[in-house]
Design an enzyme around this catalytic site. Structure first.
Site, mmCIF file in Angstrom:
data_model
loop_
_atom_site.group_PDB
_atom_site.id
_atom_site.type_symbol
_atom_site.label_atom_id
_atom_site.label_comp_id
_atom_site.label_asym_id
_atom_site.label_seq_id
_atom_site.Cartn_x
_atom_site.Cartn_y
_atom_site.Cartn_z
ATOM 1 N N GLY A 210 44.768 89.930 123.678
ATOM 2 C CA GLY A 210 45.096 91.136 124.743
ATOM 3 C C GLY A 210 45.902 92.043 124.280
ATOM 4 O O GLY A 210 47.134 91.641 123.983
ATOM 5 N N HIS A 211 45.470 93.083 123.915
ATOM 6 C CA HIS A 211 46.510 94.154 123.388
ATOM 7 C C HIS A 211 46.760 95.240 124.552
ATOM 8 O O HIS A 211 45.727 95.895 124.785
ATOM 9 C CB HIS A 211 46.056 94.766 122.191
ATOM 10 C CG HIS A 211 45.840 93.824 121.051
ATOM 11 N ND1 HIS A 211 45.207 94.219 119.860
ATOM 12 C CD2 HIS A 211 46.643 92.668 120.849
ATOM 13 C CE1 HIS A 211 45.302 93.015 119.273
ATOM 14 N NE2 HIS A 211 46.071 92.295 119.535
ATOM 15 N N GLN B 221 46.967 87.114 117.881
ATOM 16 C CA GLN B 221 47.746 85.885 118.079
ATOM 17 C C GLN B 221 49.051 85.877 116.897
ATOM 18 O O GLN B 221 49.332 87.200 116.652
ATOM 19 C CB GLN B 221 46.828 84.484 117.916
ATOM 20 C CG GLN B 221 45.952 84.343 118.979
ATOM 21 C CD GLN B 221 44.614 85.022 118.615
ATOM 22 O OE1 GLN B 221 44.005 84.844 117.708
ATOM 23 N NE2 GLN B 221 43.961 85.789 119.669
ATOM 24 N N ASP C 55 51.526 87.383 121.461
ATOM 25 C CA ASP C 55 52.099 88.411 122.527
ATOM 26 C C ASP C 55 53.402 88.939 121.943
ATOM 27 O O ASP C 55 54.455 89.121 122.986
ATOM 28 C CB ASP C 55 52.277 87.425 123.706
ATOM 29 C CG ASP C 55 51.222 86.664 124.316
ATOM 30 O OD1 ASP C 55 49.922 87.654 124.195
ATOM 31 O OD2 ASP C 55 51.330 85.727 124.746
ATOM 32 N N LYS D 114 52.413 93.453 119.349
ATOM 33 C CA LYS D 114 51.437 93.813 118.251
ATOM 34 C C LYS D 114 50.897 95.229 118.323
ATOM 35 O O LYS D 114 50.649 96.132 117.685
ATOM 36 C CB LYS D 114 50.476 92.794 117.491
ATOM 37 C CG LYS D 114 51.211 91.587 116.860
ATOM 38 C CD LYS D 114 50.073 90.649 116.328
ATOM 39 C CE LYS D 114 49.241 90.037 117.529
ATOM 40 N NZ LYS D 114 50.166 89.199 118.459
HETATM 41 P P1 IMP Z 1 41.977 79.806 121.926
HETATM 42 O O1 IMP Z 1 42.361 80.847 121.074
HETATM 43 O O2 IMP Z 1 41.457 80.558 123.495
HETATM 44 O O3 IMP Z 1 41.258 78.850 121.721
HETATM 45 O O4 IMP Z 1 43.410 79.083 122.572
HETATM 46 C C1 IMP Z 1 44.264 78.439 121.849
HETATM 47 C C2 IMP Z 1 45.782 78.662 122.147
HETATM 48 O O5 IMP Z 1 46.051 79.821 121.693
HETATM 49 C C3 IMP Z 1 46.202 78.453 123.402
HETATM 50 O O6 IMP Z 1 47.531 78.198 123.482
HETATM 51 C C4 IMP Z 1 46.340 80.002 124.046
HETATM 52 O O7 IMP Z 1 47.086 80.275 125.146
HETATM 53 C C5 IMP Z 1 46.657 80.798 122.798
HETATM 54 N N1 IMP Z 1 46.385 82.025 122.272
HETATM 55 C C6 IMP Z 1 45.020 82.408 122.259
HETATM 56 N N2 IMP Z 1 45.066 83.923 122.096
HETATM 57 C C7 IMP Z 1 46.256 84.294 122.510
HETATM 58 C C8 IMP Z 1 46.849 85.621 122.371
HETATM 59 O O8 IMP Z 1 46.446 86.572 122.362
HETATM 60 N N3 IMP Z 1 48.342 85.683 122.578
HETATM 61 C C9 IMP Z 1 49.026 84.428 123.049
HETATM 62 N N4 IMP Z 1 48.396 83.108 123.044
HETATM 63 C C10 IMP Z 1 46.971 82.957 122.772
#
Ligand code: IMP
Length: 429
Positions: A47-48, A228, A20, A23
């Site tokens: 989520g972009h 991420q 977040d 990017k």
């Molecule tokens: P997962 O990727 O859904 O398995 O989540 C694993 C961890 O990564 C959790 O803490 C999510 O909140 C975090 N996470 C996954 N995708 C994002 C993103 O795009 N932005 C911020 N945190 C993310």
């Protein structure tokens, strides 16, 4: 004989905190100057958010570069693809006049995220004693299947005579695992939704590594877009509170199928403060009142899950670490304007752990839970930065803040974002 260096250019954009970082905005700005944009890892957990004119686009599975007409957008082998989500976004973009048709390609080597992966993700979180706080998008279970060598790839779905058997075998295994977790999910109907898109796959399946190689040899400019952030990398992040892929720049080469020597630049995206969504340590977390204030100012709610993000001061320990892990050549600082009204601003310069101060980012969560950030306090600037278009337009205190960030992180600032709109950006180099 050695392989000739390509005449094109290849830039990686990578998050340097916990995701977040903004990017989407940085990629959107840099995408104006490139020919090909490719995502290298992650899936619909990303989520972009991109603002074009008065329109807001939130993309999860399709690279945000798609909003630039004429650009080629690719999803590499390192991505996990939720087929239904992908075509849902594809069709919405078409409805809104973006026309992705013929411009998007997905690696035949990319693994598929099925509805049963999402059911497994949620079931595993429910029974876990220490919850990760995942996005529930099935990312972990899909990468688990990949690593366990039982995953289904896009290439498998292209084989008409095999695909039913392959998917049914995967579904059967998922049923067994769900039963073991004590979950009761209806899987057949939602699987049919994914399978409904199969006829559209041949038109988008491609060899991403080969496409990028050809583009670079032709002198084209390529941008590799990470999802991420560094502190969520499965190896280098705050394990086990991480995502399941290599978000860092090394993952870019692996995740699209080119060699690391093909990469020229690595731009790290850094928010002017810190946020985290999901569980796990956040050493510079604000006290509740400031947390609420900055969350409101920065609209810090997850683009994928809507969850409130935890907010904190800028942590130079984690960003300096990101500099090393990613081999950053520059940083893009985002959301500077969110700090405009703060009276004073702190920066963590080190961590106190067991009586001494360190600038090294600890490997393990037990140490990260113990660290106490050491802060330096800078004066705020108290005027809006949203109209600044060059560093010289910024108030002196904002420039001093950026100078200190640059110094602590040991990487030059190449861009500063001062608002959500495409035009609200300072190109510093
Ligand atoms: P997962 O990727 O859904 O398995 O989540 C694993 C961890 O990564 C959790 O803490 C999510 O909140 C975090 N996470 C996954 N995708 C994002 C993103 O795009 N932005 C911020 N945190 C993310």
């Amino acid at each position: 004989m050695s392989r000739a260096r390509h005449p094109g250019s290849c830039t990686v954009v990578v998050g340097c905190q916990w995701g977040d970082e903004g990017k989407g905005k940085v990629v959107d700005v840099l995408a104006q100057d490139v020919d090909v944009i490719a995502r290298y890892q992650g899936g619909a957990n990303a989520g972009h958010t991109v603002h074009v004119g008065d329109q807001e686009f939130i993309l999860h599975q399709i690279p945000s570069g798609v909003l630039h007409p004429e650009k080629r957008c690719l999803l590499g082998n390192g991505v996990v693809l939720d087929v239904a989500q992908f075509f849902g976004e594809f069709d919405k973009l078409t409805e809104r006049g973006v026309e992705p048709e013929g411009r998007i390609g997905v690696s035949e080597r990319a693994h598929v995220v099925f509805p049963f992966h999402k059911a497994l993700d949620k079931a595993a979180e429910q029974v876990a004693s220490s919850k990760i706080g995942t996005t529930g998008r099935g990312i972990g279970p899909a990468y688990e299947d990949k690593t366990a060598r039982r995953g289904v790839r896009i290439g498998d779905l292209l084989l008409e005579d095999r695909r039913r058997d392959v998917v049914e075998a995967a579904l059967e295994r998922a049923r067994e695992r769900l039963e073991h977790l004590g979950a009761d999910a209806e899987l057949t109907g939602s699987l049919a939704d994914s399978m409904a898109f199969l006829e559209r796959l041949p038109a988008i399946a491609t060899d991403v590594g080969d496409e990028i190689d050809v583009a670079l040899r032709d002198g084209k400019r390529v941008l590799l877009e990470g999802a991420q952030g560094t502190a969520l990398d499965v190896d280098h992040g705050t394990y086990p509170f991480v995502t399941s892929s290599n978000t860092t720049a090394g993952g870019a080469a692996v995740g699209v199928g080119i060699g690391p020597t093909a990469i020229d630049q690595v731009v790290g995206v850094v928010k002017a403060y810190t946020t985290r969504v999901g569980n796990g340590p956040l050493p510079t977390a604000f006290e509740p009142e400031m947390d609420e204030r900055v969350r409101t100012l920065g609209a810090e709610f997850g683009a994928t899950t809507g969850r409130p993000r935890r907010c904190g001061w800028f942590d130079s320990v984690v960003v300096r670490y990101a500099g090393r892990v990613n081999g950053l050549t520059g940083i893009a600082v985002t959301k500077l304007d969110v700090l405009d009204t703060l009276e004073e601003i702190r920066i963590a310069t080190g961590y106190r752990l067991r009586g001494s101060v360190h600038r090294r980012f600890p490997a393990g969560v037990p140490d990260l839970d113990l660290v106490e950030p050491v802060y330096e306090t800078l004066p705020g600037w108290g005027v809006p930065t949203t109209e600044a278009r060059s560093l010289a337009d910024l108030p002196a205190n904002a420039r001093a803040y950026l100078d200190r960030v640059e110094e602590l992180v040991e990487t030059p600032i190449v861009m500063v974002s001062v608002g959500t709109r495409r035009s609200q950006v300072i190109r510093a180099a």
